[in-house]
Design an enzyme around this catalytic site. Structure first.
Site, PDB file in Angstrom:
ATOM      1  CG  HIS A  35      25.315 -14.016 -95.319  1.00 42.48           C
ATOM      2  ND1 HIS A  35      24.625 -14.801 -96.215  1.00 42.48           N
ATOM      3  CD2 HIS A  35      25.874 -14.853 -94.426  1.00 42.48           C
ATOM      4  CE1 HIS A  35      24.736 -16.069 -95.846  1.00 42.48           C
ATOM      5  NE2 HIS A  35      25.504 -16.134 -94.775  1.00 42.48           N
ATOM      6  CG  ASP A 173      32.680 -18.385-101.674  1.00 45.50           C
ATOM      7  OD1 ASP A 173      32.973 -17.512-100.838  1.00 45.50           O
ATOM      8  OD2 ASP A 173      31.716 -19.154-101.546  1.00 45.50           O
TER       9      ASP A 173
HETATM   10  C1  GLA Z   1      28.834 -18.422 -99.300  1.00 46.70           C
HETATM   11  C2  GLA Z   1      28.634 -17.815-100.673  1.00 46.70           C
HETATM   12  C3  GLA Z   1      29.311 -16.460-100.770  1.00 46.70           C
HETATM   13  C4  GLA Z   1      28.908 -15.551 -99.603  1.00 46.70           C
HETATM   14  C5  GLA Z   1      29.046 -16.286 -98.274  1.00 46.70           C
HETATM   15  C6  GLA Z   1      28.509 -15.480 -97.122  1.00 46.70           C
HETATM   16  O1  GLA Z   1      30.179 -18.716 -99.097  1.00 46.70           O
HETATM   17  O2  GLA Z   1      29.160 -18.654-101.668  1.00 46.70           O
HETATM   18  O3  GLA Z   1      29.006 -15.856-102.000  1.00 46.70           O
HETATM   19  O4  GLA Z   1      27.612 -15.056 -99.786  1.00 46.70           O
HETATM   20  O5  GLA Z   1      28.368 -17.529 -98.309  1.00 46.70           O
HETATM   21  O6  GLA Z   1      29.298 -14.354 -96.927  1.00 46.70           O
END
Ligand code: GLA
Length: 384
Positions: A35, A173
């Site tokens: 996050h 991601d």
């Molecule tokens: C999900 C979101 C990412 C990131 C994570 C928490 O995977 O897709 O962008 O914010 O949560 O780190």
């Protein structure tokens, strides 16, 4: 190899001709830095061996045909001119969103036939959607000679997810899937996408990293993710900074003293301490002190559980059981509210730890978790 042949054969059976090529893009786990990506902060994911495969051919008639081996149903046929944000709630919104984002950015994509299959568990917090997006983006980048860099593809995929699918996620991601390298974790500054590949070969040091999929399906759409994001933006505005990344760790106490809202204070404290934890993990890995990252991971979990409040009983149970049974460290990974946890362990302790976690889940009446070892694997690439 077998999977590549299968995906080709399935493409031929569906579309009546060989595909122009086959591409792969992996899911990820995040080692530390949760996050933080929508706060312009630091993250450190690595790619899983689980990946999405896409057999793709270009078309020049404005038609996009999509098929997934993993989802019941036939070929979806869409007209590129009809693609519009938040009009599709099915899995097809991920690949279609990428095509939409490319075209909207002015790239001359005129159609495609796509057949997909993926071994990334969905809803497990392991970025199955980013894998689908990135594999399609890379294929179209190659087939249409778009000349986009990996980070640019990641940005376009994020736009597909934010605007077309309608999920307000950060950039981690997609960048992980597009840019990770085998044997390395990716230290990423999400503000400018500066990257450093950090060697991360646990096996060579007698350790393992386990992923424990709690089988609790996480969902960004339930609004909790968006609420955390909005709370962080509120914190940054109250503190007069562009993003929480701009609050130095050394100034954290002073910053917290300026905030009246207890919830915002907790969010700010998590993000600022989490960025510091990423930097600490990088320093430890670079100095060869790999075992010492364990307690930092566990600290990160406590912060996500108590301050950011995105954990759940099953994730907490993995972490507390693993740590009590001798793991070096453990934490939830990904967005939270379900999904997966990671456990850093001595190789010799893997069986004991797995058993302890399985028994704890059974005793608590939870669905049996899925435990597997994660080896830092290759990022997206053309495979044939
Ligand atoms: C999900 C979101 C990412 C990131 C994570 C928490 O995977 O897709 O962008 O914010 O949560 O780190």
């Amino acid at each position: 190899m077998a999977a590549q042949h299968q995906v080709r054969e399935a493409f031929v059976a569906l579309y009546g001709a060989e595909p122009d090529g086959v591409w792969a893009a992996p899911g990820r786990v995040n080692l530390i830095g949760e996050h933080t990506d929508y706060n312009d902060g630091f993250v450190m994911p690595f790619a899983l061996p689980h990946e999405a495969l896409a057999a793709v051919s270009r078309r020049d008639d404005g038609i996009l045909r999509l098929h997934s081996a993993d989802i019941e149903g036939g070929v979806a046929e869409l007209r590129l001119d009809d693609l519009a944000p938040e009009t599709d709630e099915a899995w097809t919104s991920y690949p279609a969103g990428v095509v939409w984002a490319l075209r909207e950015a002015g790239h001359p994509v005129t159609g495609a036939d796509i057949h997909l299959t993926s071994t990334v568990p969905s809803g497990a917090g392991l970025s199955s959607s980013a894998a689908l997006e990135v594999v399609v983006a890379l294929a179209l980048n190659d087939l249409y000679d778009l000349g986009l860099q990996r980070w640019q593809l990641a940005r376009l995929c994020q736009r597909a997810e934010n605007v077309y699918v309608g999920a307000p996620t950060g950039i981690m991601d997609q960048t992980a899937s597009a840019c990770c390298e085998a044997g390395h974790a990716l230290f990423l500054d999400t503000r400018d996408l500066a990257q450093k590949q950090i060697p991360f070969d646990l096996a060579a040091e007698g350790m393992r990293l386990l992923v424990v999929d709690t089988r609790v399906k996480h969902a960004h759409s339930n609004g909790e993710y968006g609420k955390r994001r909005a709370g962080c933006e509120k914190g940054a505005a109250l503190l007069g900074v562009d993003a929480l990344r701009d609050v130095p760790y050394a100034d954290l106490d002073a910053a917290l003293a300026r905030l009246d809202d207890e919830e915002v204070r907790r969010l700010v404290r998590h993000v600022v301490t989490e960025d510091e934890r990423v930097e600490r993990v990088v320093a430890l890995l670079e100095s060869g002190d790999t075992r010492a990252i364990g307690p930092v991971l566990t600290e990160g979990h406590a912060s996500l559980r108590d301050d950011f409040r995105v954990s759940c009983p099953e994730l907490d149970l993995v972490v507390s059981t693993a740590v009590a049974a001798g793991a070096l460290g453990a934490r939830m990974t990904g967005g939270g509210f379900g999904g997966s946890a990671i456990v850093l362990a001595e190789a010799a302790d893997v069986d004991t730890l797995t058993k302890a976690i399985e028994e704890a889940f059974a005793a608590a009446g939870h669905t049996a978790p899925r435990v597997f070892e994660a080896v830092p694997s290759a990022g997206a690439r053309r495979v044939s």
